[in-house]
Motif scaffolding. Structure first.
Motif, short mmCIF file in Angstrom:
data_model
loop_
_atom_site.label_atom_id
_atom_site.label_comp_id
_atom_site.label_asym_id
_atom_site.label_seq_id
_atom_site.Cartn_x
_atom_site.Cartn_y
_atom_site.Cartn_z
N ARG A 1 0.82 -1.21 0.00
CA ARG A 1 0.00 0.00 0.00
C ARG A 1 0.85 1.26 0.00
O ARG A 1 0.59 2.20 -0.74
N THR A 2 1.91 1.23 0.81
CA THR A 2 2.80 2.40 0.90
C THR A 2 3.55 2.60 -0.42
O THR A 2 3.70 3.74 -0.89
N LEU A 3 3.98 1.50 -1.04
CA LEU A 3 4.68 1.61 -2.32
C LEU A 3 3.77 2.19 -3.40
O LEU A 3 4.18 3.04 -4.18
N ARG A 4 2.52 1.74 -3.40
CA ARG A 4 1.58 2.25 -4.39
C ARG A 4 1.34 3.75 -4.17
O ARG A 4 1.30 4.54 -5.11
N TRP A 5 1.22 4.10 -2.93
CA TRP A 5 1.02 5.52 -2.57
C TRP A 5 2.22 6.36 -3.01
O TRP A 5 2.07 7.44 -3.58
N MET A 6 3.43 5.84 -2.79
CA MET A 6 4.64 6.57 -3.19
C MET A 6 4.72 6.72 -4.70
O MET A 6 5.14 7.74 -5.22
N GLU A 7 4.29 5.66 -5.40
CA GLU A 7 4.33 5.70 -6.86
C GLU A 7 3.33 6.73 -7.39
O GLU A 7 3.64 7.51 -8.29
N GLU A 8 2.14 6.76 -6.80
CA GLU A 8 1.13 7.74 -7.21
C GLU A 8 1.62 9.17 -6.99
O GLU A 8 1.27 10.07 -7.73
N ASN A 9 2.43 9.34 -5.96
CA ASN A 9 2.95 10.67 -5.66
C ASN A 9 4.32 10.92 -6.29
O ASN A 9 5.03 11.85 -5.91
N GLU A 10 4.69 10.04 -7.23
CA GLU A 10 5.92 10.18 -8.00
C GLU A 10 7.18 10.26 -7.14
O GLU A 10 8.12 10.99 -7.45
N MET A 11 7.18 9.50 -6.06
CA MET A 11 8.39 9.43 -5.23
C MET A 11 9.29 8.28 -5.68
O MET A 11 10.49 8.28 -5.45
N ILE A 12 8.69 7.26 -6.26
CA ILE A 12 9.44 6.11 -6.77
C ILE A 12 8.83 5.67 -8.10
O ILE A 12 7.70 6.03 -8.42
N ASN A 13 9.59 4.89 -8.84
CA ASN A 13 9.08 4.25 -10.05
C ASN A 13 9.12 2.75 -9.84
O ASN A 13 10.02 2.25 -9.18
N SER A 14 8.16 2.03 -10.44
CA SER A 14 8.32 0.58 -10.42
C SER A 14 8.88 0.15 -11.78
O SER A 14 8.55 0.72 -12.81
N ARG A 15 9.75 -0.82 -11.74
CA ARG A 15 10.40 -1.33 -12.95
C ARG A 15 10.12 -2.82 -13.03
O ARG A 15 10.25 -3.54 -12.05
N GLN A 16 9.80 -3.24 -14.23
CA GLN A 16 9.47 -4.65 -14.43
C GLN A 16 10.57 -5.31 -15.23
O GLN A 16 10.64 -5.12 -16.44
N PHE A 17 11.43 -6.06 -14.59
CA PHE A 17 12.49 -6.76 -15.31
C PHE A 17 11.96 -8.10 -15.80
O PHE A 17 11.04 -8.68 -15.22
N LYS A 18 12.61 -8.56 -16.89
CA LYS A 18 12.14 -9.73 -17.62
C LYS A 18 11.93 -10.97 -16.75
O LYS A 18 10.93 -11.66 -16.87
N ASP A 19 12.86 -11.25 -15.86
CA ASP A 19 12.82 -12.51 -15.14
C ASP A 19 12.13 -12.44 -13.78
O ASP A 19 12.14 -13.39 -13.03
N ASP A 20 11.55 -11.32 -13.47
CA ASP A 20 11.03 -11.16 -12.11
C ASP A 20 9.61 -11.68 -11.92
O ASP A 20 9.05 -11.56 -10.84
N ARG A 21 9.02 -12.26 -12.94
CA ARG A 21 7.68 -12.87 -12.83
C ARG A 21 6.69 -11.96 -12.11
O ARG A 21 6.19 -12.28 -11.05
N ARG A 22 6.47 -10.81 -12.70
CA ARG A 22 5.45 -9.87 -12.22
C ARG A 22 5.82 -9.18 -10.92
O ARG A 22 5.06 -8.38 -10.41
N GLN A 23 6.96 -9.51 -10.33
CA GLN A 23 7.37 -8.78 -9.14
C GLN A 23 8.09 -7.53 -9.58
O GLN A 23 9.18 -7.61 -10.16
N ALA A 24 7.52 -6.39 -9.30
CA ALA A 24 8.18 -5.15 -9.68
C ALA A 24 9.35 -4.86 -8.75
O ALA A 24 9.37 -5.31 -7.61
N ARG A 25 10.32 -4.12 -9.27
CA ARG A 25 11.41 -3.60 -8.44
C ARG A 25 11.21 -2.10 -8.33
O ARG A 25 10.74 -1.46 -9.26
#
Ligand SMILES: [Zn+2]
Ligand SMILES: [Zn+2]
Length: 143
Positions: A60-84
């Motif tokens: 929830r906190t990560l989503r909130w931070m992303e909405e407020n442009e404090m962090i970006n989520s990155r989707q790497f090929k091998d992470d099976r839907r787990q964002a970094r």
């Protein structure tokens, strides 16, 4: 005071929210990583400080931070839907990931700007962000 906590306080003030101790802990934990942690890595590290912390609170906190442009989520090929998660305070950059050891190398590419221009000229859309992912073998694994 850390940058994230400062930013978070400003966002919370504007939205009438408040800083909880768990939210503060999650912000500090994210800042303690130098790389690109997953939500679970953040959770595992933060839980050492507060055993009552839930993984859902971290998400929830990560989503909130992303909405407020404090962090970006990155989707790497091998992470099976787990964002970094990647702090946006770092300058615009792109990512190389080693397919052997998983190491991530950040790099800058001026050419990305040209790709953006090309797209906008060809399709008349507007590009808001661009992110290049390269995969291969890092110098350590190559030798
Ligand atoms: Zn990065
Ligand atoms: Zn490697």
């Amino acid at each position: 005071m850390s940058t994230f906590i400062q930013q978070a306080k400003e966002h919370l003030q504007n939205s009438g929210g408040r800083m909880t101790s768990q939210r503060r802990l999650i912000l500090q934990t994210i800042e303690s990583f130098t790389g690109h942690p997953t939500a679970e890595e953040i959770y595992n590290r933060a839980r050492q400080m507060d055993a009552n912390l839930n993984l859902s609170t971290v998400y929830r906190t990560l989503r909130w931070m992303e909405e407020n442009e404090m962090i970006n989520s990155r989707q790497f090929k091998d992470d099976r839907r787990q964002a970094r998660f990647d702090p946006t305070s770092r300058a615009d950059h792109h990512h190389f990931q080693c397919e052997v050891c998983g190491k991530i190398i950040e790099f800058e590419a001026e050419q990305a700007e040209q790709i953006k221009q090309q797209f906008e000229n060809a399709y008349e859309g507007r590009v808001n962000s661009i992110s290049v992912f390269l995969y291969g073998i890092c110098p350590d694994c190559e030798s």
